[in-house]
Motif scaffolding. Sequence first.
Motif, PDB file in Angstrom:
ATOM      1  N   ASP A  67       1.010  -2.746  -9.124  1.00  0.00           N
ATOM      2  CA  ASP A  67       0.669  -1.928  -8.118  1.00  0.00           C
ATOM      3  C   ASP A  67       0.527  -2.449  -6.861  1.00  0.00           C
ATOM      4  O   ASP A  67       1.040  -1.909  -5.847  1.00  0.00           O
ATOM      5  N   LEU A  68      -0.068  -3.659  -6.782  1.00  0.00           N
ATOM      6  CA  LEU A  68      -0.210  -4.369  -5.572  1.00  0.00           C
ATOM      7  C   LEU A  68       1.261  -4.597  -5.010  1.00  0.00           C
ATOM      8  O   LEU A  68       1.479  -4.534  -3.836  1.00  0.00           O
ATOM      9  N   VAL A 128       5.262  -3.016  -0.409  1.00  0.00           N
ATOM     10  CA  VAL A 128       6.656  -2.815   0.102  1.00  0.00           C
ATOM     11  C   VAL A 128       6.725  -1.261   0.263  1.00  0.00           C
ATOM     12  O   VAL A 128       7.806  -0.827   0.995  1.00  0.00           O
ATOM     13  N   ASP A 129       5.777  -0.286  -0.077  1.00  0.00           N
ATOM     14  CA  ASP A 129       6.235   1.017  -0.154  1.00  0.00           C
ATOM     15  C   ASP A 129       5.266   1.525   1.084  1.00  0.00           C
ATOM     16  O   ASP A 129       3.647   1.673   0.785  1.00  0.00           O
ATOM     17  N   ALA A 130       5.607   2.159   2.137  1.00  0.00           N
ATOM     18  CA  ALA A 130       4.776   2.335   3.160  1.00  0.00           C
ATOM     19  C   ALA A 130       4.080   3.550   2.891  1.00  0.00           C
ATOM     20  O   ALA A 130       3.266   3.885   3.631  1.00  0.00           O
ATOM     21  N   THR A 131       4.520   4.715   1.854  1.00  0.00           N
ATOM     22  CA  THR A 131       3.629   5.565   1.608  1.00  0.00           C
ATOM     23  C   THR A 131       2.611   5.490   0.465  1.00  0.00           C
ATOM     24  O   THR A 131       1.876   6.285   0.320  1.00  0.00           O
ATOM     25  N   HIS A 132       2.524   4.134   0.171  1.00  0.00           N
ATOM     26  CA  HIS A 132       1.309   3.863  -0.772  1.00  0.00           C
ATOM     27  C   HIS A 132       0.056   3.929   0.000  1.00  0.00           C
ATOM     28  O   HIS A 132      -0.098   3.406   0.991  1.00  0.00           O
ATOM     29  N   PRO A 133      -0.955   4.415  -0.790  1.00  0.00           N
ATOM     30  CA  PRO A 133      -2.035   4.459   0.052  1.00  0.00           C
ATOM     31  C   PRO A 133      -2.895   3.085   0.464  1.00  0.00           C
ATOM     32  O   PRO A 133      -3.516   3.095   1.410  1.00  0.00           O
ATOM     33  N   ALA A 134      -2.402   2.034  -0.197  1.00  0.00           N
ATOM     34  CA  ALA A 134      -2.867   0.589   0.143  1.00  0.00           C
ATOM     35  C   ALA A 134      -2.132  -0.151   1.000  1.00  0.00           C
ATOM     36  O   ALA A 134      -2.282  -1.381   1.160  1.00  0.00           O
ATOM     37  N   HIS A 135      -0.814   0.365   1.365  1.00  0.00           N
ATOM     38  CA  HIS A 135       0.109  -0.451   2.152  1.00  0.00           C
ATOM     39  C   HIS A 135      -0.364  -0.867   3.287  1.00  0.00           C
ATOM     40  O   HIS A 135      -0.127  -2.335   3.459  1.00  0.00           O
ATOM     41  N   VAL A 136      -1.119  -0.330   4.269  1.00  0.00           N
ATOM     42  CA  VAL A 136      -1.597  -0.840   5.417  1.00  0.00           C
ATOM     43  C   VAL A 136      -2.396  -2.256   5.225  1.00  0.00           C
ATOM     44  O   VAL A 136      -2.180  -3.052   5.726  1.00  0.00           O
ATOM     45  N   TYR A 137      -3.497  -1.841   4.217  1.00  0.00           N
ATOM     46  CA  TYR A 137      -4.393  -3.002   3.923  1.00  0.00           C
ATOM     47  C   TYR A 137      -3.257  -4.227   3.401  1.00  0.00           C
ATOM     48  O   TYR A 137      -3.464  -5.392   3.960  1.00  0.00           O
ATOM     49  N   LEU A 138      -2.491  -3.990   2.471  1.00  0.00           N
ATOM     50  CA  LEU A 138      -1.753  -4.977   1.910  1.00  0.00           C
ATOM     51  C   LEU A 138      -0.947  -5.757   2.919  1.00  0.00           C
ATOM     52  O   LEU A 138      -0.725  -6.863   2.855  1.00  0.00           O
ATOM     53  N   ALA A 139      -0.128  -4.913   3.905  1.00  0.00           N
ATOM     54  CA  ALA A 139       0.611  -5.337   4.707  1.00  0.00           C
ATOM     55  C   ALA A 139       0.055  -6.238   5.745  1.00  0.00           C
ATOM     56  O   ALA A 139       0.628  -7.314   6.413  1.00  0.00           O
ATOM     57  N   ALA A 140      -1.366  -6.153   5.719  1.00  0.00           N
ATOM     58  CA  ALA A 140      -2.097  -7.009   6.739  1.00  0.00           C
ATOM     59  C   ALA A 140      -2.505  -8.327   6.324  1.00  0.00           C
ATOM     60  O   ALA A 140      -2.921  -9.302   6.900  1.00  0.00           O
ATOM     61  N   LEU A 141      -2.368  -8.490   4.978  1.00  0.00           N
ATOM     62  CA  LEU A 141      -2.932  -9.499   4.369  1.00  0.00           C
ATOM     63  C   LEU A 141      -1.998 -10.603   4.544  1.00  0.00           C
ATOM     64  O   LEU A 141      -0.630 -10.413   4.786  1.00  0.00           O
ATOM     65  N   PRO A 142      -2.255 -11.987   4.384  1.00  0.00           N
ATOM     66  CA  PRO A 142      -1.458 -13.091   4.501  1.00  0.00           C
ATOM     67  C   PRO A 142       0.037 -12.961   3.823  1.00  0.00           C
ATOM     68  O   PRO A 142      -0.112 -12.581   2.620  1.00  0.00           O
TER      69      PRO A 142
END
Length: 120
Positions: free
Chosen positions: A29-30, A35-49
């Motif tokens: 799911d991570l 890669v899925d901009a509609t996923h609720p966690a996308h913004v957080y994960l996109a900000a990770l290294p």
Amino acid sequence: RARESPVGKAFLEIFPEDKARDKWVFLLDLLAARVDATHPAHVYLAALPRESPTPMSWPANLRTMLAGTNLGAAVDEEREQLEGQFAAMMPKLQAAHPELFSEHFTLENFLWAHGMWFSR
């Protein structure tokens, strides 16, 4: 939440009895969320290294620096287990649900997800 995601439901459909299913569902799911901009966690994960901070994701030539140490042995053992699990599950998941398990579901990205989970 991960178990209720499309990726989670697909995994549980194919591997309902897997003893480590919660871990695998979470890691997959991570990957999906990254890669899925509609996923609720996308913004957080996109900000990770972009690179995993753990030695399991290091290239082989750098991992050899750990040879002969307890850390090196632990990294090799864990990486071997993750590689084996990934190789066993991903072809089945991609065959059953190619729309969910796209080209982003690579070993490298799987190790990234593991590294993010492990380091947070």
